[in-house]
Design a protein around this motif. Structure first.
Motif, mmCIF file in Angstrom:
data_model
loop_
_atom_site.group_PDB
_atom_site.id
_atom_site.type_symbol
_atom_site.label_atom_id
_atom_site.label_comp_id
_atom_site.label_asym_id
_atom_site.label_seq_id
_atom_site.Cartn_x
_atom_site.Cartn_y
_atom_site.Cartn_z
ATOM 1 N N GLU A 1 33.447 17.139 13.216
ATOM 2 C CA GLU A 1 32.779 17.791 14.279
ATOM 3 C C GLU A 1 31.933 16.884 15.005
ATOM 4 N N ARG A 2 31.342 15.850 14.317
ATOM 5 C CA ARG A 2 30.266 15.297 14.954
ATOM 6 C C ARG A 2 30.607 13.909 15.241
ATOM 7 N N PHE A 3 31.714 13.174 14.840
ATOM 8 C CA PHE A 3 32.135 11.758 14.933
ATOM 9 C C PHE A 3 33.486 11.775 15.485
ATOM 10 N N ASP A 4 33.772 10.412 16.326
ATOM 11 C CA ASP A 4 35.085 10.228 16.702
ATOM 12 C C ASP A 4 36.147 9.879 15.683
ATOM 13 N N ALA A 5 35.379 9.176 14.685
ATOM 14 C CA ALA A 5 36.129 8.609 13.544
ATOM 15 C C ALA A 5 35.407 8.673 12.231
ATOM 16 N N VAL A 6 36.110 9.055 11.357
ATOM 17 C CA VAL A 6 35.535 9.358 9.741
ATOM 18 C C VAL A 6 36.353 8.307 8.982
ATOM 19 N N LEU A 7 35.838 7.310 8.360
ATOM 20 C CA LEU A 7 36.138 6.375 7.621
ATOM 21 C C LEU A 7 35.753 6.531 5.827
ATOM 22 N N ILE A 8 36.591 6.999 5.130
ATOM 23 C CA ILE A 8 36.442 7.271 3.660
ATOM 24 C C ILE A 8 36.681 6.066 2.876
ATOM 25 N N ASP A 9 35.534 5.316 2.345
ATOM 26 C CA ASP A 9 35.792 4.378 1.465
ATOM 27 C C ASP A 9 35.934 4.628 -0.012
ATOM 28 N N CYS A 10 37.332 4.816 -0.468
ATOM 29 C CA CYS A 10 37.406 5.650 -1.769
ATOM 30 C C CYS A 10 37.146 4.420 -2.945
ATOM 31 N N PRO A 11 36.957 5.200 -4.154
ATOM 32 C CA PRO A 11 36.972 4.263 -5.188
ATOM 33 C C PRO A 11 38.489 3.570 -5.523
ATOM 34 N N ALA A 12 38.451 2.367 -6.314
ATOM 35 C CA ALA A 12 39.561 2.014 -6.535
ATOM 36 C C ALA A 12 40.448 2.605 -7.475
#
Length: 273
Positions: A111-122
């Motif tokens: 709701e707040r950002f245009d894009a959300v990038l989720i950096d996962c664990p390997a």
């Protein structure tokens, strides 16, 4: 409309966190509001990569558990005013983050950002599977051009499919054009064909990335080929395919003088024992 991207890899050490940080900065410089979520609980990296390690007060788990508000946990790195970081907890365990709590948090971020990038664990453990939910529109797998990493990437794609995520796109990292031309390394297109994935981007091996890290700088602030590769990928993520053609490292046709004077690779031989 906001888009959530989950960025994963089958094994560690392929450059996933660095790529995520650079893509977030590149997208922010294109005018998008971006949040990077460091979901590698217990082994956080993004705060160091973005130069905010001394500014963290609250983290992802604090927000999920209601200890603080989302606004109190978000940090804006100096690399861009449109970029925010939601850091991971450094001393907790991944199982402490409940999937339902993460889904609720992700909804608030979208709701707040245009894009959300989720950096996962390997890898493909529970900590990764718990991050996968129906609010994620896009998935990326990071891979290097070697057999071990390709096989592990196949397992990640299988897990994503079982969790109902869209078919991931592929980024191939640390490509060495001279090895590709010599037939010793797969090209990015070959890796994509092997995994049956759409090739989102390819990144060359570039010493400037490591040198920038040693100087506590972002590769996005250095004039280097990797920076241009990150920018092309960010454009493609934003839908600008025409402006960001794939470079085809190692497969491009070189001028005759480069072919003539390019030094030969040293042959790799097994030593006698």
């Amino acid at each position: 409309m906001s888009t959530a991207w989950i960025i994963a890899s089958g094994k560690g050490g392929v450059g996933k966190s660095t790529i995520t940080a650079c893509l977030g900065a590149a997208m922010a410089r294109e005018g998008r509001s971006v949040c990077i979520v460091d979901a590698d609980i217990g082994l956080r990296d993004q705060d160091v990569l973005l130069g905010v390690e001394n500014r963290i007060v609250f983290d992802l788990l604090d927000v999920a558990n209601g200890v603080c508000t989302l606004e109190e946990a978000l940090i804006t790195p100096d690399v861009s005013s449109r970029l925010s970081l939601l850091p991971a907890s450094q001393f907790a365990r991944a199982k402490e983050l409940e999937p339902k709590a993460f889904r609720k948090l992700l909804a608030a971020l979208k709701e707040r950002f245009d894009a959300v990038l989720i950096d996962c664990p390997a890898g493909i453990e529970r900590s990764v599977r718990g991050l996968m939910n129906g609010l994620i529109e896009e998935a990326i797998v990071i891979c290097t051009a070697d057999d071990v990493c390709i096989r592990n990437a196949e397992r990640v794609c299988s897990v994503m499919e079982k969790k109902g995520l869209p078919r991931p796109q592929l980024i191939v990292n640390r490509l060495a054009p001279e090895l590709i031309r010599a037939g010793e390394m797969y090209s990015a297109a070959t890796v994509a064909a092997t995994l049956d994935l759409q090739l989102l981007g390819e990144i060359p091996e570039d010493q400037s990335v490591y040198r920038a890290a040693l100087k506590h700088m972002s590769p996005m602030d250095v004039d280097c080929e990797a920076r241009r590769a990150f920018t092309r990928i960010a454009w493609r993520m934003l839908g600008a395919d025409v402006e960001a053609p794939l470079p085809g490292y190692g497969t491009e046709k070189r001028p005759w003088y480069r072919r003539l004077f390019h030094p030969n690779l040293k042959e790799v031989k097994r030593i006698d024992r």
